[in-house]
Write a protein that holds these residues in place. Structure first.
Motif, PDB file in Angstrom:
ATOM      1  N   LEU A 165       0.809  -1.215   0.000  1.00 28.59           N
ATOM      2  CA  LEU A 165       0.000   0.000   0.000  1.00 28.59           C
ATOM      3  C   LEU A 165       0.847   1.271   0.000  1.00 28.59           C
ATOM      4  CD1 LEU A 165      -2.793  -1.069   2.538  1.00 28.59           C
ATOM      5  CD2 LEU A 165      -2.824  -1.193   0.031  1.00 28.59           C
ATOM      6  N   ARG A 166       1.969   1.247   0.711  1.00 26.65           N
ATOM      7  CA  ARG A 166       2.785   2.459   0.768  1.00 26.65           C
ATOM      8  C   ARG A 166       3.362   2.797  -0.594  1.00 26.65           C
ATOM      9  NH1 ARG A 166       3.988   6.592   0.342  1.00 26.65           N
ATOM     10  NH2 ARG A 166       5.293   8.015   1.551  1.00 26.65           N
ATOM     11  N   ASP A 167       3.844   1.786  -1.301  1.00 23.91           N
ATOM     12  CA  ASP A 167       4.420   2.070  -2.613  1.00 23.91           C
ATOM     13  C   ASP A 167       3.340   2.468  -3.608  1.00 23.91           C
ATOM     14  OD1 ASP A 167       7.062   2.021  -4.004  1.00 23.91           O
ATOM     15  OD2 ASP A 167       5.905   0.818  -5.411  1.00 23.91           O
ATOM     16  N   ILE A 168       2.167   1.868  -3.497  1.00 25.25           N
ATOM     17  CA  ILE A 168       1.062   2.253  -4.375  1.00 25.25           C
ATOM     18  C   ILE A 168       0.671   3.704  -4.136  1.00 25.25           C
ATOM     19  CG2 ILE A 168      -1.399   1.861  -4.837  1.00 25.25           C
ATOM     20  CD1 ILE A 168      -0.831  -1.149  -4.371  1.00 25.25           C
ATOM     21  N   ARG A 169       0.632   4.120  -2.876  1.00 29.16           N
ATOM     22  CA  ARG A 169       0.326   5.533  -2.588  1.00 29.16           C
ATOM     23  C   ARG A 169       1.404   6.449  -3.146  1.00 29.16           C
ATOM     24  NH1 ARG A 169      -0.917   3.696   2.652  1.00 29.16           N
ATOM     25  NH2 ARG A 169       0.945   4.719   3.486  1.00 29.16           N
ATOM     26  N   PHE A 170       2.651   6.020  -3.063  1.00 28.27           N
ATOM     27  CA  PHE A 170       3.735   6.852  -3.607  1.00 28.27           C
ATOM     28  C   PHE A 170       3.516   7.092  -5.100  1.00 28.27           C
ATOM     29  CE2 PHE A 170       7.855   7.151  -5.795  1.00 28.27           C
ATOM     30  CZ  PHE A 170       8.356   8.311  -5.202  1.00 28.27           C
ATOM     31  N   VAL A 171       3.189   6.046  -5.828  1.00 25.37           N
ATOM     32  CA  VAL A 171       3.008   6.187  -7.273  1.00 25.37           C
ATOM     33  C   VAL A 171       1.760   6.985  -7.589  1.00 25.37           C
ATOM     34  CG1 VAL A 171       2.663   4.953  -9.447  1.00 25.37           C
ATOM     35  CG2 VAL A 171       4.271   4.057  -7.758  1.00 25.37           C
ATOM     36  N   THR A 172       0.636   6.662  -6.970  1.00 25.31           N
ATOM     37  CA  THR A 172      -0.630   7.284  -7.334  1.00 25.31           C
ATOM     38  C   THR A 172      -0.759   8.715  -6.820  1.00 25.31           C
ATOM     39  OG1 THR A 172      -1.704   6.278  -5.402  1.00 25.31           O
ATOM     40  CG2 THR A 172      -1.838   5.080  -7.484  1.00 25.31           C
ATOM     41  N   GLU A 173      -0.230   8.978  -5.612  1.00 31.03           N
ATOM     42  CA  GLU A 173      -0.446  10.294  -5.003  1.00 31.03           C
ATOM     43  C   GLU A 173       0.759  11.214  -5.153  1.00 31.03           C
ATOM     44  OE1 GLU A 173      -1.780   9.929  -0.959  1.00 31.03           O
ATOM     45  OE2 GLU A 173      -3.192   8.327  -1.440  1.00 31.03           O
ATOM     46  N   GLU A 174       1.958  10.726  -4.856  1.00 31.50           N
ATOM     47  CA  GLU A 174       3.129  11.596  -4.849  1.00 31.50           C
ATOM     48  C   GLU A 174       3.749  11.768  -6.232  1.00 31.50           C
ATOM     49  OE1 GLU A 174       5.915  10.970  -1.514  1.00 31.50           O
ATOM     50  OE2 GLU A 174       4.515   9.431  -0.808  1.00 31.50           O
ATOM     51  N   LEU A 175       3.840  10.685  -6.975  1.00 32.13           N
ATOM     52  CA  LEU A 175       4.542  10.742  -8.254  1.00 32.13           C
ATOM     53  C   LEU A 175       3.619  11.147  -9.402  1.00 32.13           C
ATOM     54  CD1 LEU A 175       7.178  10.404  -9.707  1.00 32.13           C
ATOM     55  CD2 LEU A 175       6.850   7.930  -9.706  1.00 32.13           C
ATOM     56  N   LEU A 176       2.505  10.432  -9.572  1.00 33.52           N
ATOM     57  CA  LEU A 176       1.573  10.766 -10.645  1.00 33.52           C
ATOM     58  C   LEU A 176       0.559  11.827 -10.243  1.00 33.52           C
ATOM     59  CD1 LEU A 176       0.805   7.208 -12.117  1.00 33.52           C
ATOM     60  CD2 LEU A 176       2.449   8.911 -12.936  1.00 33.52           C
ATOM     61  N   ASN A 177       0.379  12.035  -8.938  1.00 38.45           N
ATOM     62  CA  ASN A 177      -0.581  13.023  -8.434  1.00 38.45           C
ATOM     63  C   ASN A 177      -1.952  12.824  -9.080  1.00 38.45           C
ATOM     64  OD1 ASN A 177      -1.533  15.151  -6.927  1.00 38.45           O
ATOM     65  ND2 ASN A 177      -0.718  16.748  -8.278  1.00 38.45           N
ATOM     66  N   LEU A 178      -2.414  11.589  -9.046  1.00 37.40           N
ATOM     67  CA  LEU A 178      -3.651  11.255  -9.748  1.00 37.40           C
ATOM     68  C   LEU A 178      -4.881  11.995  -9.238  1.00 37.40           C
ATOM     69  CD1 LEU A 178      -3.286   7.417 -10.448  1.00 37.40           C
ATOM     70  CD2 LEU A 178      -2.869   9.343 -11.984  1.00 37.40           C
ATOM     71  N   PRO A 179      -5.046  12.196  -7.931  1.00 35.63           N
ATOM     72  CA  PRO A 179      -6.248  12.930  -7.503  1.00 35.63           C
ATOM     73  C   PRO A 179      -6.375  14.304  -8.167  1.00 35.63           C
ATOM     74  CG  PRO A 179      -5.267  11.825  -5.630  1.00 35.63           C
ATOM     75  CD  PRO A 179      -4.301  11.657  -6.772  1.00 35.63           C
ATOM     76  N   ALA A 180      -5.271  15.016  -8.300  1.00 38.80           N
ATOM     77  CA  ALA A 180      -5.329  16.319  -8.961  1.00 38.80           C
ATOM     78  C   ALA A 180      -5.627  16.169 -10.453  1.00 38.80           C
ATOM     79  CB  ALA A 180      -4.003  17.060  -8.757  1.00 38.80           C
ATOM     80  N   GLN A 181      -5.104  15.114 -11.049  1.00 33.77           N
ATOM     81  CA  GLN A 181      -5.364  14.887 -12.475  1.00 33.77           C
ATOM     82  C   GLN A 181      -6.808  14.471 -12.709  1.00 33.77           C
ATOM     83  OE1 GLN A 181      -2.610  14.191 -15.199  1.00 33.77           O
ATOM     84  NE2 GLN A 181      -0.938  13.447 -13.923  1.00 33.77           N
ATOM     85  N   TRP A 182      -7.350  13.664 -11.794  1.00 34.85           N
ATOM     86  CA  TRP A 182      -8.752  13.275 -11.933  1.00 34.85           C
ATOM     87  C   TRP A 182      -9.669  14.495 -11.847  1.00 34.85           C
ATOM     88  CZ3 TRP A 182      -7.791   9.039  -7.757  1.00 34.85           C
ATOM     89  CH2 TRP A 182      -7.176   7.935  -8.353  1.00 34.85           C
ATOM     90  N   ALA A 183      -9.273  15.473 -11.053  1.00 29.83           N
ATOM     91  CA  ALA A 183     -10.096  16.670 -10.885  1.00 29.83           C
ATOM     92  C   ALA A 183     -10.290  17.426 -12.199  1.00 29.83           C
ATOM     93  CB  ALA A 183      -9.469  17.594  -9.842  1.00 29.83           C
ATOM     94  N   GLN A 184      -9.390  17.215 -13.167  1.00 29.44           N
ATOM     95  CA  GLN A 184      -9.489  17.879 -14.464  1.00 29.44           C
ATOM     96  C   GLN A 184     -10.389  17.123 -15.442  1.00 29.44           C
ATOM     97  OE1 GLN A 184      -5.512  18.625 -15.937  1.00 29.44           O
ATOM     98  NE2 GLN A 184      -4.757  19.167 -13.894  1.00 29.44           N
TER      99      GLN A 184
END
Length: 580
Positions: free
Chosen positions: A8-27
Motif C-alpha cells: 500500500l505504501r508504494d502504491i500511494r507513492f506512485v498514485t499520489e506523490e509521483l503521478l498526483n492522480l487525484p489532482a489529475q482526476w479533478a481535471q
C-alpha cells in the motif's frame, strides 16, 4: 509459506506523490469527485480482499486444479465463494459506466485492483480478468438489444465472459480461422467450430457465460478481413442450454486453478457484434484491454516474488558476509540478504518491479485521459501514447515478472525448487503471461512494425518529446536524457534502413521493445528520485537509492539492445532440418 501483503505504501507513492492522480482526476469531469481519500479506501479494501480472501486459495488452486466430468467443470475449493464475494462487493463494475450499472471510477484504480488480484492469485483472477474487455467490446459495438440483455450482467459480474479466438491450426494467425457462422431468418447466427485455450470456457462460478467468438460467414473475404464477431451465450434467453460444450481441460504448467478449455460450438446460437466482416474491430477492444491487464500480471508476480524472497533472505542465515559490521554478534553466519550477490538479485527485482508499477499505472491513467478528458486534442495525444505503451507494458512487464520469479527462486536456493515454499508455483504461473494475448514477440512486432514504422515514427517522436519535457533537473535526469535521444536516433536509423530491407524491423523488434522499456523505466526513476528527494523518511531514502541502482546497473543494458539493433542490419542465417 508463500504470503502476499498489499504494497500500500508504494502504491500511494506512485498514485499520489509521483503521478498526483487525484489532482489529475479533478481535471476530468467524470472523475471530479474521486479524491485521495476515496482512492485510498478503494485500494485498501482491494488489498484486503486480495490478501485475505484470494491469497489463501492460491496454493489450493495449484494443488487441486479444475476437474471436468459430464461436461461440467468444477473449480478448486473456495473459488466459487470468493467470486461471489467479489461480485457482491461490486469489484467487476469498478471502472464501468454508471449508465450501465458501473461505478465510473478510473482505469488507474482498476489497474491497482488487478495488480493485487494477480499477486494474490493469478489463476483465480483469470476468470474475471476478461470482464472489462467484454464490457468495452459490447459497449462500443453491440446492438441496443444485445446491450440491454447482456451488458448489465457483464458489468455486475453476474455472468462471466470469454474470448474465443484460437484454433488448433491457427495460433496467432487469425486469418486461418475455420469456425463458421450461418445467418438465420430471425437475425441470429448458427456458429460451428472448435476453439482451444479458452480461459474460463466452462466453470461453476456463474450460471451463464458470455462467449465472444470470432467466426467467418460464408462468402466472406479470406484472411482477417473476413472475420466477424459473435456473442454466443452458454444459456439462451429462454433458459435452455445452447449447443456448445467443453470437450476437454488442458493439463498445464501453471495457473492450474484456471479452467483452460477446448470448446466445441455445434450450430450454437449467436448474435453479431458490430459489422459483418469487421470482427477484429470488436475483438481488438477486448484484446487491448486484456494486454494491459496481462502486463499487470507481470507486476503482480514481480511483487509477490520480491516480497517473499526478501523476507526469506532476511531470515536465512548462511556464511559470513564479506563486509559484515564489526558490531554483529553472530559467530559464524549472517542473513543472506547481507551478501552482495543476493543484494544484487533483490535490488534488481525491486528496481524493475517498482519502475514497472509506475509504467503500468501511468499507462492506465493515459487510457482514462484518452477516454474521458474534455479536450479532444488531449484525448488524441493520450490515445496515441496508449497505443505505443500497451505492447511495451504487456511484453516488458511480463518478461520482468517471470525473471523476478526465477530470481526469487534463486534466492531460496534448493528450497526454491520445493513445492512447499511456493516460489516454484510463482515461476510456473508467471510463465504463461509472456505467451497469451499475443506472444511477447508479437507485441514487439506490433510496437515497431505496426505502430512506429507504419507512421514514420510520428507518434513515437511525440512520446519521446513528452518524456524529455517531463524530466526533472538533477544528475539522474541528466543521465537519462541521452538515452531518450539514443532511442529516437535508433528509431530514425531503423526507419531509414527498413525502406530497403523489409525484414529488418522484424529482426530487431524484441531488442527495440526491450530498449523502450528500459528507457521508460529510467525516465520514471529519474522522476521518482526527484519527488523522493524532498523527503527524509526511510521510505523515500530507499526510493532514491533504488533509482540510483537502476541507472548504475540496469540502464546500461539498453546499450546491449542498441548494439543488437545495429547488428540487426545483417541478415539472419536460414534454418533447415538437421542432416541425418
Amino acid at each position: 509459506m508463500w504470503q502476499y501483503h498489499p504494497p500500500l505504501r508504494d502504491i500511494r507513492f506512485v498514485t499520489e506523490e509521483l503521478l498526483n492522480l487525484p489532482a489529475q482526476w479533478a481535471q476530468i469531469p467524470a472523475f471530479a469527485e474521486v479524491d485521495a481519500d476515496t482512492a485510498r479506501q478503494v485500494i485498501e479494501e482491494a488489498g484486503k480482499f486480495a490478501s485475505e480472501v484470494l491469497g489463501p486459495l492460491n496454493a489450493v488452486g495449484d494443488v487441486e486444479g479444475c476437474t471436468l466430468k459430464d461436461g461440467i467443470v468444477t473449480t478448486p475449493k473456495g473459488f466459487r465463494e470468493a467470486y461471489q464475494a467479489f461480485v457482491q462487493a461490486g469489484w467487476p463494475a469498478l471502472a464501468c459506466e454508471p449508465e450501465v450499472g458501473g461505478q465510473g471510477l478510473p482505469q488507474s484504480l482498476n489497474a491497482v485492483l488487478h495488480e493485487m488480484l494477480n499477486s494474490a492469485n493469478h489463476a483465480w483472477n483469470m476468470y474475471p480478468g476478461l470482464l472489462h474487455g467484454a464490457y468495452e467490446s459490447l459497449l462500443a459495438h453491440a446492438t441496443p438489444e444485445l446491450k440491454a440483455r447482456y451488458l448489465p450482467k457483464v458489468v455486475s459480474g453476474e455472468w462471466l465472459s470469454t474470448m474465443c479466438l484460437t484454433e488448433a491450426h491457427a495460433g496467432s494467425d487469425l486469418g486461418l480461422l475455420k469456425t463458421r457462422a450461418e445467418p438465420q431468418p430471425d437475425g441470429s447466427y448458427r456458429v460451428s467450430g472448435t476453439k482451444i485455450f479458452i480461459s474460463g470456457g466452462e466453470h461453476d462460478l456463474t450460471d451463464n457465460i458470455v462467449h465472444m467468438v470470432l467466426a467467418r460467414i460464408a462468402g466472406a473475404p479470406a484472411g482477417t478481413k473476413g472475420l466477424s464477431l459473435f456473442l454466443v451465450p452458454k444459456v439462451m434467453p429462454d433458459g435452455s442450454r445452447n449447443t456448445l460444450r467443453c470437450d476437454g481441460l488442458e493439463k498445464k504448467m501453471g495457473i492450474k486453478g484456471s479452467a483452460t478449455c477446448v470448446m466445441s460450438f455445434e450450430g450454437a446460437t449467436g448474435w453479431l457484434v458490430g459489422d459483418v466482416n469487421r470482427g477484429l474491430a470488436g475483438m481488438f477492444v477486448m484484446m487491448n484491454a486484456a494486454r494491459l491487464h496481462v502486463g499487470l500480471q507481470g507486476v503482480g508476480h514481480a511483487e509477490s516474488a520480491y516480497q517473499n524472497a526478501l523476507a526469506y533472505a532476511l531470515e536465512r542465515v548462511q556464511m559470513r558476509a564479506p563486509l559484515r559490521s564489526p558490531e554483529r554478534k553472530v559467530a559464524e553466519a549472517d542473513p543472506i540478504a547481507l551478501h552482495p550477490a543476493v543484494r544484487h538479485n533483490l535490488l534488481r527485482q525491486r528496481a524493475l518491479l517498482e519502475g514497472g508499477r509506475l509504467l503500468a499505472y501511468e499507462t492506465a491513467h493515459l487510457l482514462d485521459i484518452a477516454e474521458r478528458h474534455p479536450d479532444e486534442a488531449v484525448r488524441h495525444v493520450a490515445h496515441d501514447e496508449v497505443s505505443l505503451l500497451t505492447p511495451i507494458c504487456k511484453a516488458f512487464l511480463t518478461d520482468n515478472g517471470f525473471a523476478a520469479a526465477q530470481a526469487a527462486q534463486q534466492v531460496y536456493g534448493g528450497h526454491g525448487y520445493i513445492h512447499d515454499y511456493g516460489v516454484e508455483q510463482c515461476v510456473r504461473d508467471s510463465r504463461i503471461s509472456r505467451i497469451y494475448e499475443g506472444t511477447n514477440e508479437i507485441q514487439a512486432i506490433d510496437l515497431l512494425v505496426r505502430k512506429v514504422v507504419a507512421d514514420g515514427g510520428v507518434k513515437l517522436a511525440g512520446l519521446i518529446e513528452r518524456l524529455q519535457r517531463e524530466l526533472p533537473t538533477g544528475e539522474l535526469a541528466a543521465r537519462v536524457q541521452p538515452w531518450l535521444a539514443n532511442w529516437q536516433q535508433a528509431t530514425q536509423q531503423l526507419l531509414k534502413h527498413s525502406a530497403s530491407d523489409a525484414e529488418l524491423p522484424y529482426r530487431v523488434a524484441d531488442d527495440y521493445l526491450r530498449l523502450a522499456g528500459l528507457v521508460l523505466l529510467a525516465q520514471g526513476w529519474a522522476r521518482a528520485e526527484a519527488v523522493a528527494a524532498s523527503h527524509a523518511t526511510p521510505f523515500h531514502t530507499a526510493k532514491r537509492e533504488t533509482a540510483q541502482y537502476y541507472l548504475d546497473y540496469l540502464l546500461p543494458e539498453a546499450g546491449l539492445c542498441l548494439a543488437r539493433i545495429r547488428a540487426g542490419q545483417n541478415p539472419l542465417p536460414q534454418l533447415s532440418a538437421p542432416s541425418a
